[in-house]
Write a protein that holds these residues in place. Structure first.
Motif: not given
Ligand SMILES: *Cc1c(COP(=O)(O)O)cnc(C)c1O
Length: 385
Positions: A244-248
């Motif tokens: 996963r990648i972050t919303d940040i």
């Protein structure tokens, strides 16, 4: 030191990241979906799947294309390790197709020859990974036609090429491929810190890559074996990863994407200046044009051994000593010890090796000023003489 590439972070980027930090979601949430949609819309692709980095995107893409033990993946030797490693992760065997000496991209004619031989030997590749070196698209129409004829899947490693175009469409439209992957590492055109996106027009491939980035699990009853136990229920349908990648990161990416076209135009202006300023020097500048509008991730020159008494190594060392952060792209992947252990040797892909022997990447990034560029050219002129 003037680096060969670097990010530019604006106040708008910082504000976008701050807004996420104050919101409910930090990791994969609404900002990831917004980034995926914005990028897919920009490229004219139906689906985007954002993950932790482009290497992870290449890995889930290979898995979604069912690459596995007994299969072959072919790519260019003139690339970063990840374009080949993604196939090894799946247990596939790797081979390479030599480059075109003008574009430094996988040579479609060499690919056609190799496919003809592979068909006779019964070892056609399942996946071919063309790499848009320095941001300039490969000859995708030719590669796409070969894919139809020989039945392989096409996975574009477009890590260098976000913002570039091929014929009348953006790179990433997947007009001639199954999946295209971008990298958002800080040296690339726009950044998320670390990040990668796989684009595709195939809904089933997109869904599979979404599951693979998160442990191979699904909450979609339609994809489950049997009925869900209740509203809390999820099922693992195959082995996936936490990619996963972050919303940040995604918020940073969306904010950067707003400046993508401006950045690519600036890179073109810098490239035209380099072309003109280097015209009298014993270097070979990168060829551009034809069907491709490059994103110009890199500006690699070759120190022309026939016209220059200085070796590439001398020129490189002199530039580094003068504070110019030049680099070399790429050490041909098949010459790495890991790949030599698979049986590859120096001499296997002579055009990639000949190019590598003379290559130096000059600084190329949107925030490079004309004055800094002049400094690079002055240092290069001195280093060559
Ligand atoms: C940068 C790069 C990658 C890997 O990207 P990451 O986001 O760092 O994983 C893959 N292929 C090529 C050609 C690259 O330049």
């Amino acid at each position: 030191m003037i680096p060969y590439g670097r990010q530019e972070v604006t106040q708008a980027d910082i504000d976008a990241v701050q807004a996420v930090l104050r919101s409910e979601f930090l990791t994969q949430g609404p900002a990831v979906a917004r980034f995926e949609q914005a990028l897919a819309a920009y490229c004219g692709a139906a689906h985007g799947v954002a993950v932790a980095n482009a290497t992870a995107a290449l890995h889930v893409a290979c898995m979604a294309l069912d690459l596995g033990p007994g299969d072959w993946l072919w790519t260019s030797p003139n690339t970063f390790l990840a374009s080949a490693n993604c196939g090894v992760y799946c247990g596939a065997r790797i081979d390479f197709v030599d480059i075109d000496p003008r574009s430094y991209n996988m040579d479609a004619a060499a690919l056609a020859d190799k496919l003809e031989r592979a068909e006779r030997a019964g070892c056609l590749p399942k996946v071919v990974v063309p790499v848009h070196f320095a941001g300039q698209s490969c000859d995708m129409a030719a590669i796409g036609a070969l894919a139809k004829r020989y039945g392989f899947r096409v996975l574009e490693d477009a890590s260098h090429a976000v913002g570039g175009r091929y014929r009348d469409a953006p790179v990433g439209s997947c007009a001639y491929s199954d999946i295209a992957v971008f990298s958002f590492h800080p040296v690339k055109i726009v950044t998320t810190g670390e990040g990668g996106v796989a684009l595709t027009n195939d809904a089933a491939l997109a869904q599979r890559m979404q599951r693979l980035r998160s442990h191979g699990m699904t909450r979609d009853a339609a994809l489950m074996d049997g009925e869900p136990d209740g509203p809390w229920y999820y099922q693992q349908t195959e082995l996936g990863y936490n990619y996963r990648i972050t919303d940040i990161q995604a918020a940073l990416g969306s904010s950067q994407l707003a400046r993508l076209d401006e950045y690519v135009r600036r890179r073109h202006r810098l490239a035209q200046r380099y072309d003109a300023l280097l015209a009298e020097l014993p270097v070979i500048v990168p060829a551009r044009g034809g069907d491709a509008y490059s994103a110009l991730h890199l500006y690699p020159v070759q120190v022309d051994a026939r016209r220059c008494r200085r070796s590439r190594r001398e020129v490189f060392d002199t530039l580094r000593a003068a504070g110019i952060g030049v680099n070399v792209h790429y050490i041909p992947v098949h010459t790495q010890p890991y790949y030599r252990r698979m049986g590859f040797r120096s001499g296997d892909f002579p055009r990639a090796e000949a190019y590598y022997a003379q290559a130096i990447s000059l600084p190329m990034f949107a925030a490079l000023t004309d004055a800094q560029q002049d400094e690079v050219v002055t240092a290069l002129r001195e280093a060559l003489t």
